[in-house]
Scaffold this active site. Structure first.
Site, mmCIF file in Angstrom:
data_model
loop_
_atom_site.group_PDB
_atom_site.id
_atom_site.type_symbol
_atom_site.label_atom_id
_atom_site.label_comp_id
_atom_site.label_asym_id
_atom_site.label_seq_id
_atom_site.Cartn_x
_atom_site.Cartn_y
_atom_site.Cartn_z
ATOM 1 C CG ASP A 83 -21.927 -27.178 91.138
ATOM 2 O OD1 ASP A 83 -22.816 -26.491 90.580
ATOM 3 O OD2 ASP A 83 -21.077 -27.830 90.488
ATOM 4 C CB VAL A 84 -27.104 -24.184 92.286
ATOM 5 C CG1 VAL A 84 -26.944 -23.409 93.583
ATOM 6 C CG2 VAL A 84 -26.601 -23.385 91.081
ATOM 7 C CE LYS A 140 -31.642 -15.776 85.608
ATOM 8 N NZ LYS A 140 -31.636 -16.193 87.025
ATOM 9 C CG MET A 181 -28.833 -8.248 93.234
ATOM 10 S SD MET A 181 -30.181 -8.350 92.024
ATOM 11 C CE MET A 181 -29.369 -9.244 90.698
ATOM 12 C CE1 TYR A 236 -29.280 -14.229 83.421
ATOM 13 C CE2 TYR A 236 -30.288 -12.612 81.965
ATOM 14 C CZ TYR A 236 -30.017 -13.072 83.239
ATOM 15 O OH TYR A 236 -30.477 -12.375 84.328
ATOM 16 C CG ASP A 259 -21.627 -18.500 95.861
ATOM 17 O OD1 ASP A 259 -22.416 -17.604 95.538
ATOM 18 O OD2 ASP A 259 -20.656 -18.848 95.144
ATOM 19 C CB THR A 300 -24.357 -6.187 91.266
ATOM 20 O OG1 THR A 300 -24.057 -6.454 89.885
ATOM 21 C CG2 THR A 300 -25.829 -6.475 91.547
#
Length: 264
Positions: free
Chosen positions: A70-71, A165, A30, A161, A49, A195
């Site tokens: 690198d977030v 979130k 996305m 996960y 990214d 995706t």
């Protein structure tokens, strides 16, 4: 009461042309689709990214700029966002799409996997939003974070996960209040979009598993019975949230999922 609008007012609510936008996760899925679409629709885009070669190629083809990031690491985020803002000449919109969704049963999830998922999905949201805030606090802006239906109702088999979130949702609702006085809106989306990663997931299923999966989708997604399309279903919502038309909306979760997360 007059409902007439000047051409300038109508133009301001009609799109994202000229918006200065950072999109994380721009090397795949996305995020990549948004880099391409926002650039095509006139926004100035910097893609972030950790996957440099793929991300740079996608951004170049779209006419956008790429910066490696690198977030999950503060120094990387702060440096990348600063470079992006310098490139853009300011910042109007952050779309934080970077994330991972590995699977494991709750009882067998190793602590290293738990930490990795929380670092990228939850801490990544925290770090990128903080960095964006520092550049938006004087002029306002839009922050759009990717959450998930998993964060609202859980996800058996992907509990780490889901937990990450859920943290994103709580963060969004908190900072939406704190940052509203600065003219910054903060919202989340909960997408169910087809995706390339989903293609790979489908390809890994047996015929029986795939048939059951598709039956489950028909039962859980009222509109169409399958995942949505990036360009037709996701991009228009993100463009609206990135524009002036959403100025009176904050702290909300926008489910782009064909009705899967509706209140029942």
């Amino acid at each position: 009461m007059s409902v007439s609008r000047s051409n300038a007012q109508l133009a301001a609510f009609s799109g994202i042309a000229g918006r200065r936008v950072i999109i994380t996760g721009g090397a795949s899925g996305m995020g990549a689709g948004l880099v391409v679409a926002f650039s095509a629709h006139g926004a100035q885009v910097v893609s972030l990214d950790i996957e440099e070669s793929v991300g740079a190629a996608i951004a170049s083809d779209a006419g956008a700029t790429f910066v490696k990031c690198d977030v999950s690491e503060q120094l990387s985020v702060d440096g990348a966002v600063t470079r992006a803002v310098e490139e853009l000449g300011g910042l109007d919109v952050l779309i934080h799409a970077a994330g991972i969704a590995p699977g494991a049963s709750a009882e067998s999830t190793p602590v290293d996997l738990w930490r990795q998922v929380l670092d990228i999905n939850a801490t990544g949201t925290f770090l990128t939003n903080q960095a964006a805030f520092r550049h938006m606090k004087g002029s306002g802006g839009r922050i759009i974070n990717f959450s998930s239906a998993a964060g609202a109702k859980g996800y058996p088999g992907k509990s780490a996960y889901a937990a990450s979130k859920g943290a994103v949702l709580a963060w969004v609702r908190s900072v939406a209040v704190e940052w509203a006085p600065f003219g910054i809106t903060v919202n989340a989306i909960a997408p169910a979009i087809w995706t390339p990663m989903y293609d790979r997931t489908r390809a890994s299923m047996t015929e029986e598993q795939l048939a059951q999966h598709d039956r489950d989708l028909i039962g859980s997604i009222p509109v169409g019975g399958k995942l949505g399309d990036i360009d037709a279903d996701l991009v228009p919502v993100l463009e609206f949230l990135a524009g002036d038309g959403s100025r009176f909306m904050t702290g909300q979760v926008f489910a782009v999922d064909g009705g899967g997360l509706m209140v029942r």
